[in-house]
Design an enzyme around this catalytic site. Sequence first.
Site, PDB file in Angstrom:
ATOM      1  N   ARG A 185     -17.306  -3.927  29.645  1.00 56.62           N
ATOM      2  CA  ARG A 185     -16.569  -3.928  31.680  1.00 56.62           C
ATOM      3  C   ARG A 185     -17.443  -5.275  31.800  1.00 56.62           C
ATOM      4  O   ARG A 185     -16.960  -6.134  32.200  1.00 56.62           O
ATOM      5  CB  ARG A 185     -17.352  -2.803  31.994  1.00 56.62           C
ATOM      6  CG  ARG A 185     -16.393  -1.221  32.102  1.00 56.62           C
ATOM      7  CD  ARG A 185     -16.882  -0.933  32.624  1.00 56.62           C
ATOM      8  NE  ARG A 185     -16.263   0.466  33.099  1.00 56.62           N
ATOM      9  CZ  ARG A 185     -16.113   1.624  32.154  1.00 56.62           C
ATOM     10  NH1 ARG A 185     -16.917   1.557  31.821  1.00 56.62           N
ATOM     11  NH2 ARG A 185     -15.224   2.611  32.409  1.00 56.62           N
TER      12      ARG A 185
ATOM     13  N   GLY B  58     -26.989   7.204  10.810  1.00 55.94           N
ATOM     14  CA  GLY B  58     -27.904   7.477   9.887  1.00 55.94           C
ATOM     15  C   GLY B  58     -28.974   5.721  10.206  1.00 55.94           C
ATOM     16  O   GLY B  58     -28.441   5.501  11.609  1.00 55.94           O
TER      17      GLY B  58
ATOM     18  N   ALA C 182     -29.825  -2.394  15.462  1.00 55.01           N
ATOM     19  CA  ALA C 182     -29.218  -2.976  15.150  1.00 55.01           C
ATOM     20  C   ALA C 182     -29.654  -4.746  14.865  1.00 55.01           C
ATOM     21  O   ALA C 182     -28.413  -5.284  14.154  1.00 55.01           O
ATOM     22  CB  ALA C 182     -28.579  -3.583  17.004  1.00 55.01           C
TER      23      ALA C 182
ATOM     24  N   LYS D 218     -32.920  14.295  15.318  1.00 62.08           N
ATOM     25  CA  LYS D 218     -34.526  13.136  14.951  1.00 62.08           C
ATOM     26  C   LYS D 218     -34.840  11.992  16.250  1.00 62.08           C
ATOM     27  O   LYS D 218     -36.009  12.223  15.910  1.00 62.08           O
ATOM     28  CB  LYS D 218     -33.617  11.949  13.605  1.00 62.08           C
ATOM     29  CG  LYS D 218     -32.964  11.303  14.097  1.00 62.08           C
ATOM     30  CD  LYS D 218     -33.079   9.778  14.971  1.00 62.08           C
ATOM     31  CE  LYS D 218     -31.530   9.397  15.098  1.00 62.08           C
ATOM     32  NZ  LYS D 218     -32.055   7.997  15.591  1.00 62.08           N
TER      33      LYS D 218
ATOM     34  N   ASP E 218     -32.458   9.123   9.036  1.00 60.35           N
ATOM     35  CA  ASP E 218     -32.518   8.837   9.700  1.00 60.35           C
ATOM     36  C   ASP E 218     -33.937   9.079  10.724  1.00 60.35           C
ATOM     37  O   ASP E 218     -34.814   7.696  11.582  1.00 60.35           O
ATOM     38  CB  ASP E 218     -31.290   8.497  11.219  1.00 60.35           C
ATOM     39  CG  ASP E 218     -31.087   7.688  12.191  1.00 60.35           C
ATOM     40  OD1 ASP E 218     -31.905   6.859  12.364  1.00 60.35           O
ATOM     41  OD2 ASP E 218     -30.289   7.757  12.774  1.00 60.35           O
TER      42      ASP E 218
ATOM     43  N   ARG F 193     -36.156   2.932  19.867  1.00 54.79           N
ATOM     44  CA  ARG F 193     -36.390   2.428  21.626  1.00 54.79           C
ATOM     45  C   ARG F 193     -37.258   4.378  22.318  1.00 54.79           C
ATOM     46  O   ARG F 193     -37.933   4.453  22.313  1.00 54.79           O
ATOM     47  CB  ARG F 193     -34.899   2.821  22.205  1.00 54.79           C
ATOM     48  CG  ARG F 193     -34.584   1.780  22.370  1.00 54.79           C
ATOM     49  CD  ARG F 193     -33.425   1.423  22.631  1.00 54.79           C
ATOM     50  NE  ARG F 193     -32.279   1.971  22.023  1.00 54.79           N
ATOM     51  CZ  ARG F 193     -30.917   2.174  21.947  1.00 54.79           C
ATOM     52  NH1 ARG F 193     -29.847   1.780  23.309  1.00 54.79           N
ATOM     53  NH2 ARG F 193     -30.125   2.783  21.061  1.00 54.79           N
ATOM     54  N   ASN F 194     -36.415   5.617  21.003  1.00 56.08           N
ATOM     55  CA  ASN F 194     -37.397   6.818  21.073  1.00 56.08           C
ATOM     56  C   ASN F 194     -38.923   7.003  20.672  1.00 56.08           C
ATOM     57  O   ASN F 194     -39.122   7.368  21.567  1.00 56.08           O
ATOM     58  CB  ASN F 194     -36.431   7.777  19.827  1.00 56.08           C
ATOM     59  CG  ASN F 194     -34.745   8.037  20.627  1.00 56.08           C
ATOM     60  OD1 ASN F 194     -34.815   8.573  21.187  1.00 56.08           O
ATOM     61  ND2 ASN F 194     -34.103   7.378  20.164  1.00 56.08           N
TER      62      ASN F 194
END
Length: 310
Positions: A29, A121, A125, A175, A228, A239-240
């Site tokens: 977007r 998996g 990025a 996970k 993973d 990030r987690n």
Amino acid sequence: MITILGAGAFGTALAVSWSQAQKVTLWSRRLPEDRRSPRLPDVQIPEQVMLTDDLASALSDTVVLALPAQSLRGFLTENAALLNGRRLVSTAKGIDLMTAESPSGLILKSCPDASVATLTGPSFAADIARGLPTALTLACADEGAVALQHLLSTPSLRLYRTDDLRGAELGGALKNVIAIAAGVSIGAGFGDSARAALITRGFAEMTRLATDMGARAETLAGLSGLGDLVLTATSGLSRNFRYGYALGAGETFDETVTVEGAKTAQAVSAIAAGRGIATPIADAVAALAEGRASVADSVLELLRRPLKEE
């Protein structure tokens, strides 16, 4: 030709990787300025990647939904007429909090004539965008799985195929919850031994719930589960993990960063309770994410659990 819906970090990275061998359209977007993603500022999107904000013109036979798990349901509802009947590949790693549905379940409810797959998996990025090697799981239960595997594989992106869609999706979702717990452990100063114990018991928890929900144990032991989990529970790029670290250290966390595991923990805790499955780590993460418990209380609750055989 591949269409990728979502120009976040992962969608952008996949576009960079796949564009080396085939035509790729990246839809968003809000198009990346100067062909750079805010989430991957050091990555230049190649000129051969077509950027567009026109969804109807962007679509091809194979559409990769690189969208967050909690955004997927709304997007599918809004655009079902355009997406139905195509091959839809989800990259979401989570469970919808409102419906307790997996990504594939959400897709089939909105697009019953679509062919569904999931790509999951151990993959950051930034690594994919740089062309660093990794291996992923492609879960697809129909006769087009082999062709899709070849379409989406690259010299640095090796795809292993399974027909256990449920197991691959649950591994990718669960996970994230355990990665948050691992981050909490390190952030609170409990050390690497405690993290190792959490990862091990967390994997047992993942497998226990997933197999009760119809997944195969060997899928959880593969790339989409254990692979993973190892990545996201041990790296500061996760990030987690970073979110869990902030919780454990009592620090603030950037609310604009998507943390799939926080909502997934809440969904998992409710699902497990309804099925009579013990998920103490997911329960603790859900309580922390909702502000219902402190780190000290959560640790004490886990340590108070009855002693038993492994």
